[in-house]
Write a protein that holds these residues in place. Structure first.
Motif, PDB file in Angstrom:
ATOM      1  N   LYS A   1      48.215  11.639  27.339  1.00  0.00           N
ATOM      2  CA  LYS A   1      47.186  11.250  26.763  1.00  0.00           C
ATOM      3  C   LYS A   1      46.434  12.736  26.847  1.00  0.00           C
ATOM      4  CE  LYS A   1      42.548   8.939  27.831  1.00  0.00           C
ATOM      5  NZ  LYS A   1      42.465   7.715  27.005  1.00  0.00           N
ATOM      6  N   PHE A   2      45.483  13.276  25.752  1.00  0.00           N
ATOM      7  CA  PHE A   2      45.191  14.663  25.459  1.00  0.00           C
ATOM      8  C   PHE A   2      43.819  14.502  24.918  1.00  0.00           C
ATOM      9  CE2 PHE A   2      45.081  19.006  23.754  1.00  0.00           C
ATOM     10  CZ  PHE A   2      45.242  19.598  24.947  1.00  0.00           C
ATOM     11  N   ASP A   3      42.858  14.429  25.722  1.00  0.00           N
ATOM     12  CA  ASP A   3      41.322  14.339  25.073  1.00  0.00           C
ATOM     13  C   ASP A   3      40.778  15.792  25.071  1.00  0.00           C
ATOM     14  OD1 ASP A   3      41.691  11.745  24.739  1.00  0.00           O
ATOM     15  OD2 ASP A   3      40.695  11.190  26.533  1.00  0.00           O
TER      16      ASP A   3
ATOM     17  N   LEU B   1      41.202  24.846  19.049  1.00  0.00           N
ATOM     18  CA  LEU B   1      42.097  23.918  18.765  1.00  0.00           C
ATOM     19  C   LEU B   1      43.619  24.469  18.652  1.00  0.00           C
ATOM     20  CD1 LEU B   1      40.355  21.126  16.765  1.00  0.00           C
ATOM     21  CD2 LEU B   1      41.001  20.968  19.197  1.00  0.00           C
ATOM     22  N   ARG B   2      43.648  25.570  18.135  1.00  0.00           N
ATOM     23  CA  ARG B   2      45.041  26.119  17.717  1.00  0.00           C
ATOM     24  C   ARG B   2      45.448  26.840  19.157  1.00  0.00           C
ATOM     25  NH1 ARG B   2      43.461  27.132  12.477  1.00  0.00           N
ATOM     26  NH2 ARG B   2      42.082  29.095  12.951  1.00  0.00           N
ATOM     27  N   SER B   3      44.429  27.533  19.614  1.00  0.00           N
ATOM     28  CA  SER B   3      44.824  27.974  21.212  1.00  0.00           C
ATOM     29  C   SER B   3      45.047  26.986  22.289  1.00  0.00           C
ATOM     30  CB  SER B   3      43.417  28.568  21.568  1.00  0.00           C
ATOM     31  OG  SER B   3      43.668  29.148  23.029  1.00  0.00           O
ATOM     32  N   LEU B   4      44.509  25.857  22.120  1.00  0.00           N
ATOM     33  CA  LEU B   4      45.053  24.870  22.829  1.00  0.00           C
ATOM     34  C   LEU B   4      46.556  24.167  22.484  1.00  0.00           C
ATOM     35  CD1 LEU B   4      41.358  22.776  23.180  1.00  0.00           C
ATOM     36  CD2 LEU B   4      42.501  24.069  24.834  1.00  0.00           C
ATOM     37  N   ALA B   5      46.531  24.077  21.464  1.00  0.00           N
ATOM     38  CA  ALA B   5      47.866  23.738  20.842  1.00  0.00           C
ATOM     39  C   ALA B   5      49.000  24.593  21.584  1.00  0.00           C
ATOM     40  CB  ALA B   5      47.969  23.650  19.439  1.00  0.00           C
ATOM     41  N   ASP B   6      48.748  25.803  21.220  1.00  0.00           N
ATOM     42  CA  ASP B   6      49.784  26.946  21.896  1.00  0.00           C
ATOM     43  C   ASP B   6      49.800  26.760  23.388  1.00  0.00           C
ATOM     44  OD1 ASP B   6      49.926  28.120  19.456  1.00  0.00           O
ATOM     45  OD2 ASP B   6      48.638  29.837  19.857  1.00  0.00           O
ATOM     46  N   ARG B   7      48.913  26.482  24.173  1.00  0.00           N
ATOM     47  CA  ARG B   7      49.054  26.333  25.674  1.00  0.00           C
ATOM     48  C   ARG B   7      49.760  25.050  25.910  1.00  0.00           C
ATOM     49  NH1 ARG B   7      43.391  26.494  28.509  1.00  0.00           N
ATOM     50  NH2 ARG B   7      45.030  26.179  30.308  1.00  0.00           N
ATOM     51  N   LEU B   8      49.248  23.949  24.973  1.00  0.00           N
ATOM     52  CA  LEU B   8      50.207  22.634  25.335  1.00  0.00           C
ATOM     53  C   LEU B   8      51.755  22.791  25.085  1.00  0.00           C
ATOM     54  CD1 LEU B   8      49.754  19.901  25.893  1.00  0.00           C
ATOM     55  CD2 LEU B   8      49.640  19.189  23.530  1.00  0.00           C
ATOM     56  N   GLU B   9      52.005  23.559  24.238  1.00  0.00           N
ATOM     57  CA  GLU B   9      53.384  23.966  23.902  1.00  0.00           C
ATOM     58  C   GLU B   9      54.004  24.762  25.028  1.00  0.00           C
ATOM     59  OE1 GLU B   9      54.678  24.011  19.293  1.00  0.00           O
ATOM     60  OE2 GLU B   9      53.788  25.891  20.006  1.00  0.00           O
ATOM     61  N   LYS B  10      53.394  25.478  25.706  1.00  0.00           N
ATOM     62  CA  LYS B  10      53.803  26.421  26.699  1.00  0.00           C
ATOM     63  C   LYS B  10      53.617  25.637  27.939  1.00  0.00           C
ATOM     64  CE  LYS B  10      52.369  30.562  24.616  1.00  0.00           C
ATOM     65  NZ  LYS B  10      51.539  31.797  24.761  1.00  0.00           N
ATOM     66  N   ASP B  11      53.458  24.405  27.871  1.00  0.00           N
ATOM     67  CA  ASP B  11      53.389  23.568  29.195  1.00  0.00           C
ATOM     68  C   ASP B  11      52.292  24.167  30.385  1.00  0.00           C
ATOM     69  OD1 ASP B  11      53.992  21.239  30.708  1.00  0.00           O
ATOM     70  OD2 ASP B  11      55.523  22.128  31.684  1.00  0.00           O
ATOM     71  N   ASP B  12      51.119  24.702  29.684  1.00  0.00           N
ATOM     72  CA  ASP B  12      50.283  25.462  30.665  1.00  0.00           C
ATOM     73  C   ASP B  12      49.202  24.322  31.162  1.00  0.00           C
ATOM     74  OD1 ASP B  12      49.066  27.491  31.681  1.00  0.00           O
ATOM     75  OD2 ASP B  12      47.576  27.944  29.895  1.00  0.00           O
ATOM     76  N   PHE B  13      49.394  23.138  31.054  1.00  0.00           N
ATOM     77  CA  PHE B  13      48.106  22.049  31.478  1.00  0.00           C
ATOM     78  C   PHE B  13      48.675  21.237  32.673  1.00  0.00           C
ATOM     79  CE2 PHE B  13      46.559  22.944  27.254  1.00  0.00           C
ATOM     80  CZ  PHE B  13      45.271  23.431  27.547  1.00  0.00           C
ATOM     81  N   GLU B  14      48.058  20.989  33.740  1.00  0.00           N
ATOM     82  CA  GLU B  14      48.273  19.818  34.688  1.00  0.00           C
ATOM     83  C   GLU B  14      47.369  18.602  34.317  1.00  0.00           C
ATOM     84  OE1 GLU B  14      48.169  21.326  38.385  1.00  0.00           O
ATOM     85  OE2 GLU B  14      48.755  23.381  38.119  1.00  0.00           O
TER      86      GLU B  14
ATOM     87  N   GLY C   1      44.561  15.996  34.641  1.00  0.00           N
ATOM     88  CA  GLY C   1      43.241  16.035  35.138  1.00  0.00           C
ATOM     89  C   GLY C   1      42.366  16.798  33.855  1.00  0.00           C
ATOM     90  N   PHE C   2      41.328  17.308  34.393  1.00  0.00           N
ATOM     91  CA  PHE C   2      40.328  17.956  33.648  1.00  0.00           C
ATOM     92  C   PHE C   2      40.126  19.494  33.805  1.00  0.00           C
ATOM     93  CE2 PHE C   2      38.298  13.391  34.188  1.00  0.00           C
ATOM     94  CZ  PHE C   2      37.865  13.450  32.997  1.00  0.00           C
TER      95      PHE C   2
ATOM     96  N   VAL D   1      43.757  15.927  30.472  1.00  0.00           N
ATOM     97  CA  VAL D   1      45.353  15.557  30.346  1.00  0.00           C
ATOM     98  C   VAL D   1      46.175  14.795  31.216  1.00  0.00           C
ATOM     99  CG1 VAL D   1      47.692  16.819  30.111  1.00  0.00           C
ATOM    100  CG2 VAL D   1      45.693  18.130  29.562  1.00  0.00           C
ATOM    101  N   ASP D   2      46.960  13.813  30.914  1.00  0.00           N
ATOM    102  CA  ASP D   2      47.162  12.624  31.784  1.00  0.00           C
ATOM    103  C   ASP D   2      48.687  12.433  30.993  1.00  0.00           C
ATOM    104  OD1 ASP D   2      47.983  10.529  33.511  1.00  0.00           O
ATOM    105  OD2 ASP D   2      46.734   9.410  32.393  1.00  0.00           O
ATOM    106  N   TYR D   3      49.578  12.908  31.766  1.00  0.00           N
ATOM    107  CA  TYR D   3      50.982  12.589  31.610  1.00  0.00           C
ATOM    108  C   TYR D   3      51.367  11.154  32.455  1.00  0.00           C
ATOM    109  CZ  TYR D   3      51.852  17.066  29.377  1.00  0.00           C
ATOM    110  OH  TYR D   3      51.746  18.172  28.691  1.00  0.00           O
ATOM    111  N   SER D   4      52.157  10.172  31.914  1.00  0.00           N
ATOM    112  CA  SER D   4      52.605   9.227  32.571  1.00  0.00           C
ATOM    113  C   SER D   4      53.915   8.500  31.967  1.00  0.00           C
ATOM    114  CB  SER D   4      51.507   8.056  32.612  1.00  0.00           C
ATOM    115  OG  SER D   4      51.149   7.747  31.479  1.00  0.00           O
ATOM    116  N   ASP D   5      54.396   7.974  32.727  1.00  0.00           N
ATOM    117  CA  ASP D   5      55.834   7.197  32.261  1.00  0.00           C
ATOM    118  C   ASP D   5      55.568   5.803  31.757  1.00  0.00           C
ATOM    119  OD1 ASP D   5      57.322   9.755  32.853  1.00  0.00           O
ATOM    120  OD2 ASP D   5      57.779   9.251  34.848  1.00  0.00           O
ATOM    121  N   MET D   6      56.239   5.498  30.765  1.00  0.00           N
ATOM    122  CA  MET D   6      56.320   4.008  30.403  1.00  0.00           C
ATOM    123  C   MET D   6      57.713   3.441  30.251  1.00  0.00           C
ATOM    124  SD  MET D   6      54.778   2.431  26.818  1.00  0.00           S
ATOM    125  CE  MET D   6      55.589   3.308  25.645  1.00  0.00           C
TER     126      MET D   6
END
Length: 75
Positions: free
Chosen positions: A12-14, A35-48, A50-51, A67-72
């Motif tokens: 979940k990426f808001d 948004l391009r900058s955020l996408a680059d950071r997301l590809e580099k796994d730069d988010f944990e 939370g907010f 950002v919220d990673y979860s397993d289903m």
């Protein structure tokens, strides 16, 4: 869990941006660059999980990312 069960990652990426400018075209250009900058950071796994606040080049807060990673489990 049996051998037929699989776990998949769910993201979940808001993004919330609050931008202003003299004309819509300039605000749109700024939003697209962010948004391009955020996408680059997301590809580099730069988010944990939370907010995280988003700041402009002058350090002013202009939004946040959640950002919220979860397993289903799938069957």
């Amino acid at each position: 869990m049996n051998d037929n069960d699989e776990a998949v990652t769910v993201l979940k990426f808001d993004v919330e941006l609050n931008l202003s400018g003299p004309i819509p075209a300039l605000v749109n250009k700024q939003a697209a660059a962010l948004l391009r900058s955020l996408a680059d950071r997301l590809e580099k796994d730069d988010f944990e999980d939370g907010f995280e606040k988003i700041n402009d080049k002058d350090g002013n807060e202009i939004g946040e990312v959640y950002v919220d990673y979860s397993d289903m489990i799938t069957y």
